[in-house]
Scaffold this active site. Structure first.
Site: not given
Ligand code: 7TS
Length: 405
Positions: A225, A363
């Site tokens: 990320k 999620c």
């Protein structure tokens, strides 16, 4: 300093392609960011010219690879401003780092103890704690959020008690973009001698993080990320806490000596790095950190706020669009729904237009349950995105509305 967007975009090979016959607009950065060429080259060069296992041989290749690997640890230490380089543990990612700590807490938690998380967490900062609680009889407590997607701080202060053995919360929400008041949480927790773990998966791509200023006990992040490779991450832990926790996995490198009668464990950080690590990933992560540092984290944060403001304003102009996550402090994430249109339909049409967004629960099912929705469409911006791309998203949404409205 102003961001040089043209130069930056040239650094990312993946951005220069067509998807479904349209120039790619990559707005799925909260799921994973793209990689600059320096990161790709670093990994390729390592495998082409430098590869050998580390911490083992006396031969030159192994010694050089070890040196590079340990230099990367120092880069991460400086990046997070950790006191010691042995407080930096290389992991597979945020999920792995949180599981390492949660596994360790199985030997600390007892019946009647509590772990405090929040309603904003990614599943990877919920499930490991449920598993730890299940095995120990401890209870999970949850800080609720308001309609803007912010923690209700009065509730947090009420939930914090002598039974709380750890507070584990995210720094920035992946689903809503909220930048959380973690300083206040850490301060309040420490007044009761409670350690704090921060999930920094979404904070580290957008802002500088100083673990000594924050004073958190643990900080977990993911390389992929942060414009680095997949399969590599970092767990920062204060030295005394890392010494207190038992090893996560047993194997090579994490031991001092092994006999069938008794094994003694290696010191930090090696105690938590069993087996051959992701050496290429570590070197790639170092290059990624050097890359964002050279641009400047302040410069990145300022430009992304511009994108966030521009995108929020554009999307708000669209009739029937609703943004989820309207906190005062936000990272460059916009989660939204179009009235009467399923997020998957929106995502599918946008993909046909070359625009990559994520759809679904991200999620974070409890957040979706809190808002009574099946999921959202999420556009998440990085510093290589542009306002022109946001205009394409705007036009794309109008197309979606025409088709399904
Ligand atoms: N914590 C947060 C806040 C996250 O956003 C994610 C991944 C993780 C933990 C897990 O990170 P990993 O690298 O170990 O998988 N978030 C997302 C997302 O928003 N879309 O795809 C993955």
């Amino acid at each position: 300093m102003k961001i040089n967007i043209e130069k930056i975009r040239k650094d990312f090979p993946v951005l220069h392609q067509e998807v479904n016959g349209k120039p790619l607009v990559y707005f799925d950065n909260a799921a994973s960011t793209q990689k600059p060429k320096v990161v790709i080259d670093r990994i390729a060069n390592y495998y082409a010219n430098e590869h050998s296992n580390i911490h083992r041989g006396v031969h030159s290749l192994s010694a050089a690879a070890t040196e590079e690997y340990e230099a990367a640890r120092k880069t991460v230490q400086a990046h997070l401003n950790a006191t010691h380089d042995h407080e930096i543990i290389f992991t597979k990612g945020t999920t792995d780092g949180i599981n390492l700590v949660a596994n360790g807490f199985r030997s600390i938690l007892k019946e009647g103890d509590e772990v405090l998380i929040s309603e904003l967490e990614h599943h990877s900062n919920i499930v490991p704690w449920q598993m730890a609680c299940e095995g120990t009889g401890a209870k999970l407590k949850v800080i609720p959020i308001n309609d803007q997607g912010e923690w209700i701080m009065e509730e947090f202060h009420n939930l914090l008690s002598d039974r709380t053995k750890l507070v584990a919360v995210n720094h920035v929400s992946n689903a809503l973009g909220t930048i959380n008041p973690v300083e206040e949480v850490i301060h309040a927790a420490h007044s009761k001698n409670i350690p704090v773990l921060l999930d920094g998966a979404q904070a580290t791509p957008h802002m500088g993080v100083n673990v000594q200023d924050l004073d958190c006990e643990f900080y977990a992040l993911s390389g992929h990320k942060l414009f680095g490779p997949t399969g590599i991450g970092v767990l920062y832990g204060k030295e005394d806490w890392l010494n207190k926790l038992p090893p996560y996995q047993g194997g090579g490198d994490m031991i001092k000596s092994v006999s069938f009668e008794k094994t003694t464990y290696n010191e930090l950080p090696f105690k938590f790095e069993a087996g051959t690590p992701n050496i290429a990933g570590v070197l790639g992560l170092k290059s990624a950190i050097d890359y964002v540092t050279a641009i400047g984290l302040d410069v990145i944060a300022e430009y992304e706020q511009e994108l966030l403001e521009y995108g929020t304003e554009k999307l708000s102009q669209i009739e029937g669009s609703k943004i989820y996550g309207t906190a005062k402090n936000k990272a460059s994430v916009i989660s939204f729904l179009l009235e009467g249109i399923h997020p998957y339909d929106t995502g599918t049409i946008l993909d046909k237009l070359g625009i990559a967004v994520r759809t679904g629960h991200h999620c974070t099912e409890p957040i979706m349950t809190r808002f009574g929705i099946p999921g959202t469409v999420r556009a998440s911006f990085a510093f290589y995105n542009t306002k022109e791309e946001i205009d394409k998203l705007y036009d794309g949404i109008l197309r979606v509305k025409k088709m399904f409205g």
